[in-house]
Design a protein around this motif. Structure first.
Motif, PDB file in Angstrom:
ATOM      1  N   ALA A  99      -3.499  22.149  -1.278  1.00  0.00           N
ATOM      2  CA  ALA A  99      -4.709  21.655  -0.629  1.00  0.00           C
ATOM      3  C   ALA A  99      -4.602  20.177  -0.354  1.00  0.00           C
ATOM      4  O   ALA A  99      -4.306  19.396  -1.235  1.00  0.00           O
ATOM      5  CB  ALA A  99      -5.933  21.920  -1.516  1.00  0.00           C
ATOM      6  N   VAL A 100      -4.832  19.781   0.922  1.00  0.00           N
ATOM      7  CA  VAL A 100      -4.841  18.381   1.304  1.00  0.00           C
ATOM      8  C   VAL A 100      -6.130  18.105   2.047  1.00  0.00           C
ATOM      9  O   VAL A 100      -6.474  18.804   2.981  1.00  0.00           O
ATOM     10  CB  VAL A 100      -3.637  18.042   2.219  1.00  0.00           C
ATOM     11  CG1 VAL A 100      -3.734  16.606   2.695  1.00  0.00           C
ATOM     12  CG2 VAL A 100      -2.341  18.253   1.475  1.00  0.00           C
ATOM     13  N   VAL A 169     -17.050  30.693  -6.821  1.00  0.00           N
ATOM     14  CA  VAL A 169     -15.694  31.102  -6.425  1.00  0.00           C
ATOM     15  C   VAL A 169     -14.890  29.878  -5.982  1.00  0.00           C
ATOM     16  O   VAL A 169     -15.301  29.151  -5.074  1.00  0.00           O
ATOM     17  CB  VAL A 169     -15.762  32.127  -5.278  1.00  0.00           C
ATOM     18  CG1 VAL A 169     -14.355  32.491  -4.803  1.00  0.00           C
ATOM     19  CG2 VAL A 169     -16.514  33.377  -5.734  1.00  0.00           C
ATOM     20  N   PRO A 170     -13.750  29.616  -6.606  1.00  0.00           N
ATOM     21  CA  PRO A 170     -12.941  28.444  -6.227  1.00  0.00           C
ATOM     22  C   PRO A 170     -12.386  28.589  -4.807  1.00  0.00           C
ATOM     23  O   PRO A 170     -12.055  29.692  -4.376  1.00  0.00           O
ATOM     24  CB  PRO A 170     -11.807  28.441  -7.265  1.00  0.00           C
ATOM     25  CG  PRO A 170     -12.292  29.321  -8.370  1.00  0.00           C
ATOM     26  CD  PRO A 170     -13.168  30.353  -7.741  1.00  0.00           C
ATOM     27  N   TYR A 171     -12.266  27.477  -4.106  1.00  0.00           N
ATOM     28  CA  TYR A 171     -11.715  27.483  -2.752  1.00  0.00           C
ATOM     29  C   TYR A 171     -10.196  27.679  -2.806  1.00  0.00           C
ATOM     30  O   TYR A 171      -9.495  27.049  -3.593  1.00  0.00           O
ATOM     31  CB  TYR A 171     -12.025  26.173  -2.040  1.00  0.00           C
ATOM     32  CG  TYR A 171     -11.485  26.113  -0.633  1.00  0.00           C
ATOM     33  CD1 TYR A 171     -12.276  26.497   0.436  1.00  0.00           C
ATOM     34  CD2 TYR A 171     -10.192  25.694  -0.372  1.00  0.00           C
ATOM     35  CE1 TYR A 171     -11.797  26.455   1.734  1.00  0.00           C
ATOM     36  CE2 TYR A 171      -9.692  25.652   0.915  1.00  0.00           C
ATOM     37  CZ  TYR A 171     -10.491  26.034   1.967  1.00  0.00           C
ATOM     38  OH  TYR A 171     -10.001  26.000   3.252  1.00  0.00           O
ATOM     39  N   SER A 172      -9.698  28.564  -1.960  1.00  0.00           N
ATOM     40  CA  SER A 172      -8.253  28.759  -1.851  1.00  0.00           C
ATOM     41  C   SER A 172      -7.946  29.470  -0.548  1.00  0.00           C
ATOM     42  O   SER A 172      -8.664  30.392  -0.143  1.00  0.00           O
ATOM     43  CB  SER A 172      -7.713  29.586  -3.019  1.00  0.00           C
ATOM     44  OG  SER A 172      -6.334  29.890  -2.826  1.00  0.00           O
ATOM     45  N   ASP A 184     -11.494  31.300   1.297  1.00  0.00           N
ATOM     46  CA  ASP A 184     -11.693  30.125   2.140  1.00  0.00           C
ATOM     47  C   ASP A 184     -12.933  30.339   2.995  1.00  0.00           C
ATOM     48  O   ASP A 184     -13.637  31.348   2.850  1.00  0.00           O
ATOM     49  CB  ASP A 184     -10.451  29.822   2.993  1.00  0.00           C
ATOM     50  CG  ASP A 184     -10.089  30.972   3.921  1.00  0.00           C
ATOM     51  OD1 ASP A 184     -10.902  31.915   4.056  1.00  0.00           O
ATOM     52  OD2 ASP A 184      -8.997  30.930   4.514  1.00  0.00           O
ATOM     53  N   CYS A 185     -13.221  29.401   3.894  1.00  0.00           N
ATOM     54  CA  CYS A 185     -14.495  29.445   4.614  1.00  0.00           C
ATOM     55  C   CYS A 185     -14.645  30.686   5.475  1.00  0.00           C
ATOM     56  O   CYS A 185     -15.719  31.296   5.524  1.00  0.00           O
ATOM     57  CB  CYS A 185     -14.675  28.175   5.454  1.00  0.00           C
ATOM     58  SG  CYS A 185     -13.448  27.949   6.767  1.00  0.00           S
ATOM     59  N   SER A 186     -13.574  31.089   6.178  1.00  0.00           N
ATOM     60  CA  SER A 186     -13.676  32.255   7.051  1.00  0.00           C
ATOM     61  C   SER A 186     -13.616  33.552   6.264  1.00  0.00           C
ATOM     62  O   SER A 186     -14.220  34.556   6.668  1.00  0.00           O
ATOM     63  CB  SER A 186     -12.575  32.208   8.110  1.00  0.00           C
ATOM     64  OG  SER A 186     -11.331  31.890   7.534  1.00  0.00           O
ATOM     65  N   LYS A 257     -14.134  23.084  -0.662  1.00  0.00           N
ATOM     66  CA  LYS A 257     -13.595  22.542  -1.910  1.00  0.00           C
ATOM     67  C   LYS A 257     -14.703  21.857  -2.695  1.00  0.00           C
ATOM     68  O   LYS A 257     -15.515  21.156  -2.103  1.00  0.00           O
ATOM     69  CB  LYS A 257     -12.475  21.552  -1.602  1.00  0.00           C
ATOM     70  CG  LYS A 257     -11.315  22.149  -0.821  1.00  0.00           C
ATOM     71  CD  LYS A 257     -10.390  21.049  -0.317  1.00  0.00           C
ATOM     72  CE  LYS A 257      -9.315  21.641   0.581  1.00  0.00           C
ATOM     73  NZ  LYS A 257      -8.459  20.602   1.176  1.00  0.00           N
ATOM     74  N   PRO A 258     -14.778  22.037  -3.996  1.00  0.00           N
ATOM     75  CA  PRO A 258     -13.854  22.837  -4.803  1.00  0.00           C
ATOM     76  C   PRO A 258     -14.272  24.293  -4.968  1.00  0.00           C
ATOM     77  O   PRO A 258     -13.506  25.103  -5.413  1.00  0.00           O
ATOM     78  CB  PRO A 258     -13.890  22.118  -6.159  1.00  0.00           C
ATOM     79  CG  PRO A 258     -15.291  21.595  -6.239  1.00  0.00           C
ATOM     80  CD  PRO A 258     -15.665  21.194  -4.835  1.00  0.00           C
TER      81      PRO A 258
END
Length: 475
Positions: A99-100, A169-172, A184-186, A257-258
């Motif tokens: 993640a950047v 739920v953690p972002y990934s 992730d968002c989608s 994030k996060p």
């Protein structure tokens, strides 16, 4: 002589030295494909620093040897001035490899990079894949028929969105939650809409119809897809309802994030606000689609039917349609009437109203469908030619001083009043100082951003306020 040791070097996010700044740019431009990066931009993400024993470094070359050890691995594509100008800082939020997050300090943008994964099947237990994935052979440019989608309600969409908020739920972009959807968002929207596959920001519109922001209801989405560089800013949120009567902010459910969050958010988002588009899920229970654009909510039950309009039609509904169109700015199309017999004036006025909503092609065919009718009878949507006040004064534009007050070289109290209201509404990012009484390019760019946030394009979003722009800004 001791064997050299390789260790990973992370540039400090708050260090202003040229070396760290260069490393941060290289990291941002080298986002890997598996993390949502473009293949052409896939380069080195880290600089490997050759560190030898202190004695060997000092004895074998001194400062020159140390300087050579700091040379970064070159990215796969050249760093252009445009690249360097757009990236000034990198913050590694959760994982240095996966993640950047790029902060565009020059524009005051927070988290301008919002990477998201591509299309993928569901993961997890068989129960999570009920209904099966959507056909992978369907091109991303193809629209999905509403009849093939799983039916759902607004309440169900919002309740599913809340489950991830509760679970934090953690972002990934690579991991999948227990329900089979990518984190992730989608993937979050795919889950909330109960889609049979994990979609991405470049394909979600296939499952939806575009709507005006004034029509947003809980369960709809606000989507920004950047086709030039999908990892730069592309994002999507779920609309959860307006925060107050001004409709300048809303409750957003989003995967970012996060972790998943629900919070009040400026319309349409913290950055790229003007580029977000409102969409409504095609499989929404209780809605249909028809000529004249978009979904027709159950409130459009009074629609008399398509057979009442078009060549040969002669009834009271045609007269009512004409009067509604005249009230919304369509008077110029009628030399006489409106009357009960369908004529070319009715078709042209209807088409002008549909085009004013931003509809194209078959959605603006001049024949009123359920949604066209609903907007007319409810007074919703945009008036004909009234997008930015380009067709004359508006009765609702109280206090509008005229277009001449907002031109290069003008200096008056109205310019300052306009600027202060733009700042208040969240459209003041182009001001370096002020706002003040003298019209500047910063005023024009801020007005343009506000106009584009209304869904206007072309001459309707030229940055010069007309009566409708003034009315919406101060309402």
């Amino acid at each position: 002589m001791s064997v050299p040791v390789f260790e990973e070097f992370e540039p400090a996010p708050d260090c202003g030295c040229p070396g760290c700044a260069r490393h941060r740019r290289d990291l941002a431009l080298g986002l890997p494909v598996r993390a949502g990066g473009h293949p052409a931009a896939h380069g080195a993400r880290r600089a490997l620093v050759l560190v030898t024993a202190a004695g060997a470094v000092l004895g074998g070359g001194g400062a020159s040897g140390a300087a050579a050890a700091l040379a970064p691995v070159a990215p796969a594509r050249p760093v252009t001035p445009a690249d360097a100008a757009g990236v000034t800082d990198v913050t590694d939020v959760t994982d240095a490899v996966d993640a950047v997050d790029v902060a565009d300090v020059a524009d005051g943008v927070r988290g301008s990079d919002t990477p998201q994964g591509g299309r993928a099947p569901l993961h997890g237990p068989p129960a999570a894949q009920a209904g099966g994935p959507l056909p992978g052979a369907v091109p991303t440019t193809s629209q999905v028929s509403a009849e093939t989608l799983r039916r759902t309600t607004r309440t169900e969409i919002v309740n599913r969105a809340k489950t991830w908020v509760t679970a934090q739920v953690p972002y990934s972009m690579e991991k999948y939650w227990s329900d089979g959807y990518r984190q992730d968002c989608s993937g979050y929207i795919s889950m909330a809409w109960n889609l049979g596959s994990n979609e991405w920001t470049g394909s979600l519109d296939r499952f939806a119809v575009r709507i005006d922001r004034t029509e947003l209801q809980p369960g709809d989405i606000l989507l920004f897809h950047n086709p030039a560089d999908p990892t730069r800013g592309s994002h999507v949120t779920i609309f959860g309802g307006w925060t107050d009567y001004t409709h300048t902010s809303y409750v957003a459910y989003e995967q970012t994030k996060p972790r998943t969050r629900k919070q009040a958010t400026p319309m349409a988002y913290w950055e790229n606000s003007a580029r977000y588009v409102a969409y409504r899920y095609k499989g929404l229970a209780g809605t249909t689609t028809g000529a004249g654009g978009g979904p027709a909510a159950s409130g459009a039950a009074a629609y008399p039917g398509a057979s009442k309009f078009g060549p040969g039609a002669n009834n009271a509904h045609v007269t009512k349609l004409g009067r509604l169109l005249v009230a919304r700015g369509g008077q110029r199309f009628y030399t006489t009437g409106p009357g009960p017999r369908w004529g070319e004036a009715d078709r042209r006025a209807t088409r002008a109203f549909q085009l004013a909503q931003g509809w194209k092609g078959g959605e603006a065919d001049g024949l009123p469908g359920p949604h066209t009718w609903k907007l007319l009878v409810s007074g919703a949507g945009r008036d004909i030619g009234g997008s930015s006040g380009s067709s004359g004064p508006s009765a609702d534009a109280k206090g509008f001083p005229g277009r001449g007050a907002f031109r290069p070289g003008q200096s008056n109290a109205y310019v300052e009043k306009l600027g202060k209201q733009l700042v208040k509404r969240g459209f003041g990012k182009h001001y370096l100082s002020g706002p003040g009484p003298r019209w500047t390019e910063a005023d024009r760019r801020n007005v343009e951003a506000f106009q584009r946030a209304q869904g206007w394009r072309g001459a309707a979003a030229d940055g010069y306020p007309g009566p409708e722009t003034w009315r919406r800004l101060f309402r």
